[in-house]
Design a protein around this motif. Structure first.
Motif, PDB file in Angstrom:
ATOM      1  N   THR A 216       0.850  -1.181   0.000  1.00  0.00           N
ATOM      2  CA  THR A 216       0.000   0.000   0.000  1.00  0.00           C
ATOM      3  C   THR A 216       0.889   1.234   0.000  1.00  0.00           C
ATOM      4  O   THR A 216       2.128   1.126  -0.012  1.00  0.00           O
ATOM      5  N   HIS A 217       0.274   2.394   0.001  1.00  0.00           N
ATOM      6  CA  HIS A 217       1.024   3.651  -0.007  1.00  0.00           C
ATOM      7  C   HIS A 217       0.703   4.443   1.249  1.00  0.00           C
ATOM      8  O   HIS A 217      -0.443   4.472   1.708  1.00  0.00           O
ATOM      9  N   ASP A 218       1.721   5.077   1.774  1.00  0.00           N
ATOM     10  CA  ASP A 218       1.547   5.887   2.974  1.00  0.00           C
ATOM     11  C   ASP A 218       0.644   7.074   2.648  1.00  0.00           C
ATOM     12  O   ASP A 218       0.924   7.824   1.702  1.00  0.00           O
ATOM     13  N   PRO A 219      -0.438   7.276   3.413  1.00  0.00           N
ATOM     14  CA  PRO A 219      -1.334   8.397   3.109  1.00  0.00           C
ATOM     15  C   PRO A 219      -0.704   9.766   3.348  1.00  0.00           C
ATOM     16  O   PRO A 219      -1.214  10.772   2.849  1.00  0.00           O
ATOM     17  N   VAL A 220       0.406   9.806   4.071  1.00  0.00           N
ATOM     18  CA  VAL A 220       1.038  11.097   4.355  1.00  0.00           C
ATOM     19  C   VAL A 220       1.913  11.557   3.199  1.00  0.00           C
ATOM     20  O   VAL A 220       1.821  12.702   2.736  1.00  0.00           O
ATOM     21  N   ASN A 221       2.797  10.681   2.715  1.00  0.00           N
ATOM     22  CA  ASN A 221       3.717  11.087   1.651  1.00  0.00           C
ATOM     23  C   ASN A 221       3.704  10.171   0.425  1.00  0.00           C
ATOM     24  O   ASN A 221       4.492  10.365  -0.495  1.00  0.00           O
ATOM     25  N   GLY A 222       2.819   9.170   0.422  1.00  0.00           N
ATOM     26  CA  GLY A 222       2.725   8.290  -0.738  1.00  0.00           C
ATOM     27  C   GLY A 222       3.829   7.260  -0.840  1.00  0.00           C
ATOM     28  O   GLY A 222       3.923   6.554  -1.850  1.00  0.00           O
ATOM     29  N   GLY A 223       4.671   7.148   0.172  1.00  0.00           N
ATOM     30  CA  GLY A 223       5.751   6.182   0.141  1.00  0.00           C
ATOM     31  C   GLY A 223       5.252   4.749   0.244  1.00  0.00           C
ATOM     32  O   GLY A 223       4.125   4.496   0.697  1.00  0.00           O
ATOM     33  N   PRO A 224       6.089   3.785  -0.153  1.00  0.00           N
ATOM     34  CA  PRO A 224       5.649   2.391  -0.144  1.00  0.00           C
ATOM     35  C   PRO A 224       5.590   1.798   1.264  1.00  0.00           C
ATOM     36  O   PRO A 224       6.482   2.025   2.079  1.00  0.00           O
ATOM     37  N   ILE A 225       4.541   1.038   1.522  1.00  0.00           N
ATOM     38  CA  ILE A 225       4.403   0.289   2.768  1.00  0.00           C
ATOM     39  C   ILE A 225       4.094  -1.160   2.403  1.00  0.00           C
ATOM     40  O   ILE A 225       2.974  -1.461   1.975  1.00  0.00           O
ATOM     41  N   PRO A 226       5.065  -2.050   2.518  1.00  0.00           N
ATOM     42  CA  PRO A 226       4.820  -3.453   2.173  1.00  0.00           C
ATOM     43  C   PRO A 226       4.053  -4.166   3.290  1.00  0.00           C
ATOM     44  O   PRO A 226       4.011  -3.699   4.430  1.00  0.00           O
ATOM     45  N   TYR A 227       3.470  -5.287   2.942  1.00  0.00           N
ATOM     46  CA  TYR A 227       2.757  -6.112   3.910  1.00  0.00           C
ATOM     47  C   TYR A 227       3.631  -7.268   4.372  1.00  0.00           C
ATOM     48  O   TYR A 227       4.556  -7.696   3.668  1.00  0.00           O
TER      49      TYR A 227
END
Length: 249
Positions: A216-227
């Protein structure tokens, strides 16, 4: 505040820095690699305080001798102006350093800052054994930028604190340091799978699981967040060093 008082404050500040650097307290302020500089700063301040006290004592003796000579000769001595009392406010940061140990940054800060995950220069080979212990940054880098190639078929163990966003999505987080706590930024892993029935923000968890291609993408800066697909999770005490220093390597 006269010179003697200034020397005393400087000595106490140096002693506080030495105390912080010799214990785990300094990890609440700066990264572990700065410990030698912190100890050196404390030693320099103590040396400067002792030198100031010695110089002021010598100067006071000379002034008394000059005053006695002037009195004997009938010459009037000059007067001195008192130092401003506001200078005693310099004691406030010293007292805060001695009396207050700030907690490590947690979920409140993590959810209000974007992920600091950066593309690594290279991804090394994972050591043998399962589950393999990885930092939050290491797993996130391999999952987000290495497309999980080094994680396929491996079980991993990751430790971090828990953060829950407004939708209730759980994240395993570690605050990453570049220099000190003032520049700490979060690196986040979204969790799915077998999670504890009760999730408490800021609780530290040791999570065992496998790579998940979901991201997914971090809602703050759009950075990647893997699961991470969780197979087991258990609470653990806050680690010796709650921050992660590997994010910019």
């Amino acid at each position: 505040m006269n010179r003697q008082a200034q020397a005393a404050v400087m000595f106490l500040l140096g002693a506080a820095l030495l105390h912080a650097g010799a214990t785990d307290l300094y990890l609440r302020y700066v990264k572990a690699g700065l410990q030698p500089l912190l100890l050196a700063s404390g030693a320099v301040l103590i040396a400067a305080a002792l030198a100031t006290a010695w110089y002021e004592r010598k100067r006071t003796r000379a002034a008394k001798a000059a005053s006695a000579s002037a009195s004997a000769s009938g010459t009037g001595a000059g007067h001195t102006h008192p130092e401003p009392r506001i200078s005693w406010l310099l004691l406030l940061p010293l007292l805060s350093l001695i009396l207050i140990a700030p907690p490590a940054l947690g979920s409140y800060s993590a959810l209000r800052a974007g992920t600091a995950l950066q593309k690594p220069y290279a991804l090394g080979t994972l050591p043998a054994g399962d589950p393999v212990p990885l930092s939050v940054v290491d797993y996130a880098s391999r999952a987000a930028y290495g497309q999980g190639r080094s994680l396929h078929g491996r079980s991993v163990r990751v430790t971090g604190f828990l953060a829950l966003d407004r939708t209730g999505t759980p994240y395993l987080v570690r605050m990453a340091l570049n220099c000190c706590a003032a520049d700490a930024q979060p690196v986040k892993i979204a969790l799915a799978g077998k999670l504890p029935p009760v999730l408490q923000p800021d609780a530290w968890l040791e999570v065992t699981g496998t790579y998940s291609p979901k991201a997914t993408h971090d809602p703050v800066n759009g950075g990647p967040i893997p699961y991470l697909s969780v197979t087991s999770a258990k609470p653990v005490p806050t680690p010796h060093d709650p921050y992660d220093e590997t994010w910019n390597n």
